[in-house]
Scaffold this active site. Structure first.
Site, PDB file in Angstrom:
ATOM      1  N   SER A 113      39.599  28.035 -14.668  1.00  0.00           N
ATOM      2  CA  SER A 113      39.929  27.402 -15.942  1.00  0.00           C
ATOM      3  C   SER A 113      40.847  28.256 -16.813  1.00  0.00           C
ATOM      4  O   SER A 113      41.940  28.611 -16.408  1.00  0.00           O
ATOM      5  CB  SER A 113      38.644  27.035 -16.668  1.00  0.00           C
ATOM      6  N   HIS A 114      40.371  28.654 -17.994  1.00  0.00           N
ATOM      7  CA  HIS A 114      41.216  29.357 -18.953  1.00  0.00           C
ATOM      8  C   HIS A 114      41.264  30.861 -18.682  1.00  0.00           C
ATOM      9  O   HIS A 114      41.961  31.578 -19.391  1.00  0.00           O
ATOM     10  CB  HIS A 114      40.680  29.111 -20.361  1.00  0.00           C
ATOM     11  N   ASP A 277      44.801  23.934 -20.835  1.00  0.00           N
ATOM     12  CA  ASP A 277      44.382  25.192 -20.212  1.00  0.00           C
ATOM     13  C   ASP A 277      44.713  25.240 -18.720  1.00  0.00           C
ATOM     14  O   ASP A 277      45.396  24.359 -18.192  1.00  0.00           O
ATOM     15  CB  ASP A 277      42.893  25.432 -20.446  1.00  0.00           C
ATOM     16  N   ASP A 279      43.223  24.612 -15.861  1.00  0.00           N
ATOM     17  CA  ASP A 279      42.940  23.472 -14.988  1.00  0.00           C
ATOM     18  C   ASP A 279      43.107  22.127 -15.678  1.00  0.00           C
ATOM     19  O   ASP A 279      42.750  21.087 -15.110  1.00  0.00           O
ATOM     20  CB  ASP A 279      41.533  23.598 -14.386  1.00  0.00           C
ATOM     21  N   ASP A 281      41.768  20.667 -18.362  1.00  0.00           N
ATOM     22  CA  ASP A 281      40.710  19.863 -18.982  1.00  0.00           C
ATOM     23  C   ASP A 281      40.565  20.119 -20.481  1.00  0.00           C
ATOM     24  O   ASP A 281      39.866  19.385 -21.165  1.00  0.00           O
ATOM     25  CB  ASP A 281      39.360  20.030 -18.250  1.00  0.00           C
ATOM     26  N   ARG A 282      41.243  21.162 -20.984  1.00  0.00           N
ATOM     27  CA  ARG A 282      41.145  21.425 -22.423  1.00  0.00           C
ATOM     28  C   ARG A 282      42.405  20.995 -23.149  1.00  0.00           C
ATOM     29  O   ARG A 282      43.457  20.845 -22.545  1.00  0.00           O
ATOM     30  CB  ARG A 282      40.932  22.917 -22.681  1.00  0.00           C
ATOM     31  N   LYS A 376      36.225  16.710 -19.059  1.00  0.00           N
ATOM     32  CA  LYS A 376      37.080  16.703 -20.231  1.00  0.00           C
ATOM     33  C   LYS A 376      38.511  16.635 -19.752  1.00  0.00           C
ATOM     34  O   LYS A 376      38.808  16.961 -18.602  1.00  0.00           O
ATOM     35  CB  LYS A 376      36.810  17.907 -21.116  1.00  0.00           C
TER      36      LYS A 376
HETATM   37  C1  VG1 Z   1      32.969  27.749 -22.099  1.00  0.00           C
HETATM   38  C2  VG1 Z   1      32.933  26.808 -23.284  1.00  0.00           C
HETATM   39  C3  VG1 Z   1      32.278  25.506 -22.896  1.00  0.00           C
HETATM   40  C4  VG1 Z   1      33.007  24.914 -21.686  1.00  0.00           C
HETATM   41  C5  VG1 Z   1      33.059  25.926 -20.555  1.00  0.00           C
HETATM   42  C6  VG1 Z   1      33.882  25.436 -19.389  1.00  0.00           C
HETATM   43  O1  VG1 Z   1      31.647  28.047 -21.682  1.00  0.00           O
HETATM   44  O2  VG1 Z   1      32.245  27.391 -24.363  1.00  0.00           O
HETATM   45  O3  VG1 Z   1      32.298  24.629 -23.996  1.00  0.00           O
HETATM   46  O4  VG1 Z   1      32.359  23.743 -21.254  1.00  0.00           O
HETATM   47  O5  VG1 Z   1      33.656  27.123 -21.017  1.00  0.00           O
HETATM   48  O6  VG1 Z   1      35.162  25.055 -19.793  1.00  0.00           O
HETATM   49  P1  VG1 Z   1      30.905  29.406 -22.107  1.00  0.00           P
HETATM   50  O7  VG1 Z   1      29.591  29.367 -21.397  1.00  0.00           O
HETATM   51  O8  VG1 Z   1      31.802  30.536 -21.704  1.00  0.00           O
HETATM   52  O9  VG1 Z   1      30.769  29.353 -23.602  1.00  0.00           O
HETATM   53  V1  VG1 Z   1      36.465  25.168 -18.728  1.00  0.00           V
HETATM   54  O10 VG1 Z   1      37.802  24.619 -19.487  1.00  0.00           O
HETATM   55  O11 VG1 Z   1      36.311  26.706 -18.233  1.00  0.00           O
HETATM   56  O12 VG1 Z   1      36.015  24.182 -17.383  1.00  0.00           O
HETATM   57 CO    CO Z   2      39.278  24.275 -18.151  1.00  0.00          CO
END
Ligand code: VG1
Ligand code: CO
Length: 543
Positions: A113-114, A277, A279, A281-282, A376
């Site tokens: 992801s990010h 981001d 992947d 989804d954000r 998302k």
């Molecule tokens: C973070 C965010 C959460 C999100 C998750 C995955 O998790 O706070 O809201 O769903 O990333 O997003 P955490 O446990 O680090 O707070 V993504 O865009 O990585 O699929």
């Molecule tokens: Co993501």
């Protein structure tokens, strides 16, 4: 031909967290490591024989290697077909759509992801189930249990598949289809939104900057925004997926998408700015001169969604993660629909969406989506914003002010303390947990504590209980501080402190956020001893 290989590397197992398994690339590159995890997924899911598996990733370093491994292993495990995005590319929401649209058993999405990418950075594997959403805890628990006992993984001895050529081939008796990663997703977006109205707005001079952050949404954004909607060439910035995201964190927040923020606050700002981001989804939404917090974005989208054809029938309900501000709750109340408060992580929305109890969902971490997929969806959020602006013919700033005048404003910020020693972070949480019962009726400056608890969620559909999902301190008047440890970091612990202050309609609606939250920041430190436990005087990231 099937080969059984004994696992030789001790598997450094990790319970897949909010978004699957995330580790450094070097760890994934160890012999048997990725294979053991993928085999554990395949061993844990039923109904593989002849089934369809969707496969793709965000294009980061090591993506193609794991795609080839996964194809061979899927063949050896009896899948009938694997559908792969060309070049190994699929955004998370596009993968979710393919799983649903083609009735797949599930999908493997390769992304951290990010988190940053590259040989020394992060990689990840997520498994999504047949509804297109992240595997629920029941499934991730089974995968985890399997990682503890696995002794072999299955593969076939075949050459690499050409991932860059569209079409159908075979691997060890299994069909492999390389598909255009964008086509089905773009068609879905055309069904939900009024592309003609958005195109008319773009052709009429409305301008946008979309920062794909050298991550997966580049191809989607080029096709949808520039080609189909007529935004000027150059609207999409950093639109080519790079293995290291150009050396940046593909995280659309005010720190890592700073260039976009500065553009939108400067004299040459286009009408609308957005970013997504790693992947896809954000989403980050910034109007000319107006940053919209993700919590506000959820509320504003929910209040106006009926203006888009896909939501013209209204919303069945809204769902938000617990740390997300209560702005959406006020919209739900005004619309006369339920609002659900879930733990952090998209998987908790799945049951509500499947049961038709919620239509729109969101998280404070820049995630917004709806029942169109089970993830998302960054590009979706941008399109819903554009559709609403085209229908209402106002600026982002005017829409935000109008919204606050009606519902009041939830000032909001998240403070992240990254790379904290795990033992220190655990001590902070343990001490605060023990102190929660003593907090009600105590005062921190002008703030009086109304209630304090550890958030526990009972899923209204299946009754499952998820406890210890964050510590909440609620103040009289609707202000709040929430403490939780991240489940997605790959180094040490990340402490997230969520700060929210509510100003009712008619109150102070046009103030700067830091000033409005200053007493909450002080209260948070007094309550949890952040500096005392972590030695940190200021957060690493403020969003
Ligand atoms: C973070 C965010 C959460 C999100 C998750 C995955 O998790 O706070 O809201 O769903 O990333 O997003 P955490 O446990 O680090 O707070 V993504 O865009 O990585 O699929
Ligand atoms: Co993501």
């Amino acid at each position: 031909m099937r080969i059984e290989t004994k696992s030789t590397t001790p598997y450094e197992d990790q319970k897949p967290g909010t978004s699957g398994l995330r580790k450094k690339v070097r760890i994934f590159q160890q012999p048997n490591y990725a294979e053991n995890f993928i085999q554990s997924v395949f061993d844990a899911v039923e109904g593989k024989a002849g089934a369809l598996l969707v496969l793709g990733g965000d294009g980061r370093y090591h993506n193609r290697a794991v795609i080839q491994q996964a194809i061979r292993m899927a063949a050896a495990n009896g899948f009938g077909k694997v559908m792969v995005g060309r070049g190994g590319i699929l955004s998370t929401p596009a993968a979710s759509n393919l799983i649903r649209y083609y009735g797949a058993l599930g999908g493997l999405i390769l992304s951290a992801s990010h988190n940053p990418g590259g040989p020394d950075e992060d990689f990840g594997i997520k498994y999504n189930v047949a509804n297109g959403g992240p595997a629920p805890e029941k499934v991730t628990d089974a995968i985890y249990a399997r990682t503890r006992t696995i002794t072999r993984w299955l593969t076939v001895d075949t050459p690499d598949v050409d991932l860059d050529r569209l079409g159908t081939g075979a691997v060890g008796g299994m069909t492999v289809e390389i598909v255009d990663p964008v086509a089905d997703y773009a068609a879905l977006m055309e069904r939900l939104f009024d592309f003609d109205a958005i195109r008319a707005m773009a052709v009429g001079g409305f301008t946008m900057a979309f920062d794909a952050m050298s991550a997966v949404t580049g191809p989607y954004a080029h096709e949808i925004f520039e080609k189909r909607l007529g935004f000027a060439p150059g609207t999409v910035r950093n639109g080519t997926p790079l293995e290291d995201f150009g050396g940046h964190h593909p995280d659309p927040n005010l720190v890592h998408a700073r260039a976009l923020y500065d553009l939108m606050m400067g004299p040459d700002a286009p009408d609308f700015g957005a970013a997504s981001d790693g992947d896809g989804d954000r989403n980050l939404i910034i109007g000319r001169g107006r940053f919209v917090t993700p919590s506000d974005s959820l509320a504003m989208l929910a209040a106006n969604a009926h203006l888009a054809k896909g939501y013209a029938g209204g919303l069945k309900g809204i769902a938000r993660s617990m740390p997300t501000s209560a702005a959406a709750d006020r919209v739900a109340a005004a619309l006369g629909i339920p609002c659900y408060e879930t733990p952090t992580g998209w998987k908790f929305f799945g049951n509500l969406l499947d049961a038709g109890m919620a239509t729109i969902c969101g998280e404070e971490s820049a995630g917004t989506g709806s029942d169109h997929v089970r993830e998302k969806d960054g590009v979706w959020a941008v399109l819903l914003w554009l559709n609403i602006l085209a229908a209402r013919r106002i600026s982002v700033d005017a829409l935000a002010r109008d919204h606050w005048a009606r519902f009041g404003r939830n000032y909001y910020a998240r403070h992240d303390y990254e790379g904290v020693e795990a033992a220190k972070a655990d001590a902070l949480m343990a001490e605060l947990t023990a102190a929660l019962p003593t907090l009600p009726d105590t005062r921190f400056g002008a703030l009086a504590v109304a209630a304090a608890d550890s958030f526990s969620y009972t899923d209204p559909v299946d009754g499952s209980i998820s406890a210890n999902q964050g510590l909440r301190v609620l103040f009289e008047g609707g202000s709040r501080v929430v403490f939780r440890l991240s489940g997605t970091g790959t180094q040490g612990a990340t402490l997230r402190v969520y700060l929210e202050r509510y100003e009712p309609a008619g109150g102070k609606l046009g103030e700067e956020t830091p000033a409005m939250l200053a007493d909450l920041v002080a209260a948070a430190d007094a309550i949890a001893g952040i500096a005392r436990h972590t030695g940190r005087m200021t957060p690493d990231v403020v969003t």
